[in-house]
Design an enzyme around this catalytic site. Sequence first.
Site, short mmCIF file in Angstrom:
data_model
loop_
_atom_site.label_atom_id
_atom_site.label_comp_id
_atom_site.label_asym_id
_atom_site.label_seq_id
_atom_site.Cartn_x
_atom_site.Cartn_y
_atom_site.Cartn_z
N HIS A 197 0.83 -1.22 0.00
CA HIS A 197 0.00 0.00 0.00
C HIS A 197 0.85 1.26 0.00
O HIS A 197 0.65 2.17 -0.79
CB HIS A 197 -0.85 0.06 1.28
N ILE A 199 -6.33 1.93 11.60
CA ILE A 199 -6.73 0.99 10.56
C ILE A 199 -6.21 1.48 9.21
O ILE A 199 -6.25 2.68 8.93
CB ILE A 199 -8.26 0.81 10.53
N GLU A 200 -5.74 0.54 8.39
CA GLU A 200 -4.94 0.91 7.22
C GLU A 200 -5.70 1.72 6.17
O GLU A 200 -5.08 2.41 5.37
CB GLU A 200 -4.33 -0.32 6.58
N GLY A 201 -7.02 1.64 6.14
CA GLY A 201 -7.76 2.41 5.15
C GLY A 201 -7.60 3.91 5.36
O GLY A 201 -7.95 4.71 4.47
N GLY A 202 -7.10 4.31 6.51
CA GLY A 202 -6.91 5.72 6.79
C GLY A 202 -7.76 6.15 7.97
O GLY A 202 -8.50 7.14 7.89
#
Lengths: 352, 255
Positions: free
Chosen positions: A127, B51-54
């Site tokens: 990512h 959390i990695e989604g932001g």
Amino acid sequence: MGGPDIATPEFVTARQRLETKPKSAGDKLTSLDDAAARVRDGDTVAVGGCLFSRTPLAVVRELLRHRRRGLTLVRNLMCTEGELMMVAGAVERVMTSWMSIGLPWGVSRIMREHVEGGRVAFEEWSHLALGLRFRSAAMGVPFVPALTMLGSDLAGTTGLKTVVDPYTGATVAAIPALFPDVAVLHVHRADRFGNCQIDGYPHMDADIARAAAAVVVTTEELVPEEETRRHPDRTAIPGFLVDALVHVPFGSFPHECYGLYEADFDHFDAYVRSIQHAGSRAVEEYLDRYVYSPPSFADYLELFGGARLAQQCRLARELTSEGASTSEGASTAPSEASPRIEGAGKARARNA
Amino acid sequence: MTAPCTPSELLAVVAARELKDDSTVFAGVGVPLLAAALAQQRHAPRLTIVIEGGIIGPQIKPGRLPISTNEMRAAHRAQMLPAITDIFLFAQRGFLDVGFMGGAQVDAHGNVNTSVLGDYARPRVRLPGSGGANDIASLCREVIIVTPHERRRFVERVDFVTSPGWLTGGHSRREAGLLFGGVRRVVTTLGLFGFDPESHRMRLEALHHAVSPEQVRDNTGFDVLMPADVATTEPPEREELELLRQLDPDRRFLG
């Protein structure tokens, strides 16, 4: 620049591409058909949003209707849009960090079939690395140093190179800039000049817009210029970056749009069940039903029905308005789905 | 007080206990996020979940568990929603203490594979890919792997190193340019594992209640270092299980 024998580096040609194009503050409003025509066969297309969040599905659908071929699709988390493109034969290469629908639906059978069979190339980055590829391009530089992807096998398969820090002598990863031909984004609101505002997750959209040679945007809501000028701090993408803007309410459905409508998990359930039953054949039927047959995006939305759209709006409001004052909640979320479907009808009228 | 529980509940409870108050945790959806939410409710009220989604500081709504790291449910009552790239830059700077991750294959040196089974160019099984796992494994202060214990999952060497653990052991991680971090713990359905500080091979730290060393040997595809005396983990308490079950009443991730 160097002499005639020295090749011009990509970050310079990418800049020259921008220098030669008009960067207008004028009206960008156009039709889905015209917006999708900005993508040519063989282009590298960066898709905004992430997984089933704020996917520009109205444009993706239009690209499929235009029967685009040979695309390189770039998106850090790919979802159903990638599967549809694979089965339709639109994409020959994907560049991503992850591809499936979501944990409960398991590994994508369509992706497995196409990648294991060698029909679609799968280039995998982390990512952060993919995000920094866009950011490096957005910065206009050939690479940025980073401390990720070192030592892993991803470094080898992507051809990642390292550089020595000229100050300390430490070895760091050199993440190469990625300049897509076209960025395709879906946002919450924009004025007709293409100034775009995004609620909720920003994902990578702002960097993608700066990295690409051309920017195509669909928006849930079209607002007066005065609205942008009243809240310029909310603008994520300035209008002079944008080439084409289309007003498409529910432009991400059945994927989600933060605060407006939740993703339609029942739809995903049915879609995956049909694939488990009939494989790619099921996706071909899905393409016929949802992409090729309905003449407009509004006709496509009618396949889901107003009640379903209204329910997904209500679920989104429950998640995002809690704790906000009543008036605030009412002003930021659509009160009912039906006026928005009328909005879709207007978009159809304008596009016709 | 021992209470009967499922393997996923056991994993979540033991993993939650690894999290300290006044720290930050990078958690994926499913059991890792449940474990982080449990820790926050039980013993670590000043734990920040990332959390990695932001997403920074969400409060997971019981009964509306997120399915992905990038959807509205994951951001419920969050404190900040940065761009994805920036969320990982928090990790690169050193703000994120613990990374919680799973994986299709885990090897003797704690490397994780979520990319392909078989040859990379012509895979037998193409898996979804790294997502943020490579970055979490590269950049967090430490990593805790949380996974069911199965022989096919625990292999001597992963087919593909998606996320770096201790690479080939010894100083190889450092030599690759990864100057910090590393896998500290592996929490499985059989017990708790660490790594030998020199060889960086996986070592048994504690067995869950009623699990024998033979069960670990039978379910692991490589030789696990076994100390002479092995501790036993505390079984899940009734209160821990009750909190956990309230978070996932539909048992979407608890099985």
